[in-house]
Design an enzyme around this catalytic site. Structure first.
Site, short mmCIF file in Angstrom:
data_model
loop_
_atom_site.label_atom_id
_atom_site.label_comp_id
_atom_site.label_asym_id
_atom_site.label_seq_id
_atom_site.Cartn_x
_atom_site.Cartn_y
_atom_site.Cartn_z
N ARG A 1 0.74 -1.40 0.01
CA ARG A 1 -0.25 0.16 0.18
C ARG A 1 0.92 1.50 0.15
NH1 ARG A 1 -3.65 2.76 4.33
NH2 ARG A 1 -4.76 3.86 3.17
N HIS B 1 -0.07 4.23 -2.48
CA HIS B 1 0.00 5.78 -2.14
C HIS B 1 0.74 6.57 -2.58
CE1 HIS B 1 -3.56 5.47 0.43
NE2 HIS B 1 -3.61 4.29 -0.16
N GLY C 1 4.12 10.85 -8.68
CA GLY C 1 4.70 9.71 -9.67
C GLY C 1 5.10 9.09 -8.10
N ASP D 1 -10.13 -10.04 3.81
CA ASP D 1 -10.45 -11.13 3.59
C ASP D 1 -9.96 -12.36 5.19
OD1 ASP D 1 -10.59 -13.86 2.22
OD2 ASP D 1 -8.77 -13.66 1.40
N ASP E 1 -3.82 -14.30 -2.59
CA ASP E 1 -4.74 -14.99 -3.78
C ASP E 1 -5.96 -14.13 -3.53
OD1 ASP E 1 -6.68 -15.49 -1.47
OD2 ASP E 1 -5.72 -16.55 -0.44
#
Length: 327
Positions: free
Chosen positions: A69, A73, A79, A247, A255
């Site tokens: 992450r 970010h 960029g 999840d 996965d």
């Protein structure tokens, strides 16, 4: 055989000299990322980074998601230039304080510690922006996800832009059209957006980001919502930072269960479930839910493409000695 005589005009000679100078002094001419960038200047850099990330993820499995992450970010603001790593002491416009980042984006200290180790090997050579790109790949592999060849040669920004972060990073409440537009503005198509969002197969989100969905959402499994409500009350007193995994099935494994969850209305954030809600991305979600290999391939390709968003190269930017501070 007759010899061939070539005559070079004075005008061509001048043009050749000018082009040669441009290649040397202008960063946009001839500057590009390459997988072998540190092969001679710091040959053990990638191995050192990999070992450090292996240790960090072993200490805390959630860190794999956090490092992926961080790279995302970073690249979406100015960029891929490590501007996300500059803290408030380094710049008053620290991107860490953008509302999409503050209190939830993490892993800064891991990147700082990796930089320390790399600096011991080869001072002033490896950029923080490249470290972010490599750590994201290594985190994916350690969590059981795909690998890819990381292109290198980025340099670090000396500035950050909180305003740009707040306008260019998606929100947990972003609509599908808004998400498609945000990614399109960075040169990423709809399929790449869905693949990259699939990184939510790892990690957790705070109650404040999914509270509205579990109490007032319409496209949500009732039992799933009720279970989440146990740790995230409607009133929001003292539990806004409580965490839930994206999840529930395999929260620490990379996965395709994330996409399977969307099919049964068990996406944690509104911006997750919107990917399967009768819109333009439904078919991609179904495809990835059935074909983990295709998801892995598309995710790896999208990460390479994302890592090439407006990098500073050549003589642009700097190599920061400490990732959180300017030299």
């Amino acid at each position: 055989m007759n010899s061939l005589n070539f005559t070079i005009s004075p005008l061509w000679s001048i043009t050749f000299v000018v082009l040669s100078i441009l290649l040397l002094v202008h960063p946009s001419y001839g500057s590009s990322l390459t997988s072998s960038f540190y092969e001679k200047t710091c040959p053990n850099a990638l191995k050192t980074i990999q070992q450090a990330i292996q240790k960090a993820v072993s200490n805390e499995s959630r860190m794999a998601a956090s490092l992926i992450r961080l790279h995302f970010h970073d690249c979406f603001v100015q960029g891929c230039d490590a501007s996300i790593l500059l803290d408030a002491q380094a710049t008053s416009t620290s991107e860490r304080n953008a509302f999409q980042n503050i209190g939830s984006l993490r892993g800064y200290e891991v990147v700082d510690s990796v930089k320390v180790e790399v600096e011991k090997l080869c001072p002033g050579i490896v950029s923080c922006a490249d470290i972010l790109a490599v750590t994201a790949r290594d985190a994916s592999v350690i969590a059981g996800g795909p690998s890819w060849t990381v292109m290198l040669g980025r340099r670090d920004s000396t500035t950050a832009n909180r305003t740009l972060a707040e306008s260019d990073l998606p929100l947990s409440t972003s609509t599908l059209d808004e998400q498609i537009s945000i990614f399109s503005n960075k040169g990423l198509n709809t399929r790449e957006m869905v693949a990259l969002t699939g990184s939510h197969t790892l990690g957790q989100a705070q109650c404040s980001h999914y509270r509205e969905r579990i109490y007032n959402g319409t496209q949500i499994d009732a039992t799933f919502a009720q279970n989440l409500q146990k740790n995230c009350t409607r009133s929001g007193q003292n539990d806004s930072s409580n965490l839930a995994p994206f999840d529930l099935v395999t929260p620490n494994s990379f996965d395709n269960n994330y996409f399977k969850n969307l099919l049964v209305k068990k996406g944690l954030l509104p911006s997750d479930q919107i990917l399967f809600s009768g819109g333009a991305t439904d078919n991609i979600v179904v495809e990835y839910s059935k074909d983990a290999s295709k998801f892995n391939t598309d995710f790896a390709d999208a990460m390479v493409k994302m890592g090439n968003i407006s990098p500073l190269t050549g003589s642009e930017g700097v190599i920061r000695k400490i990732c959180s501070k300017n030299n």
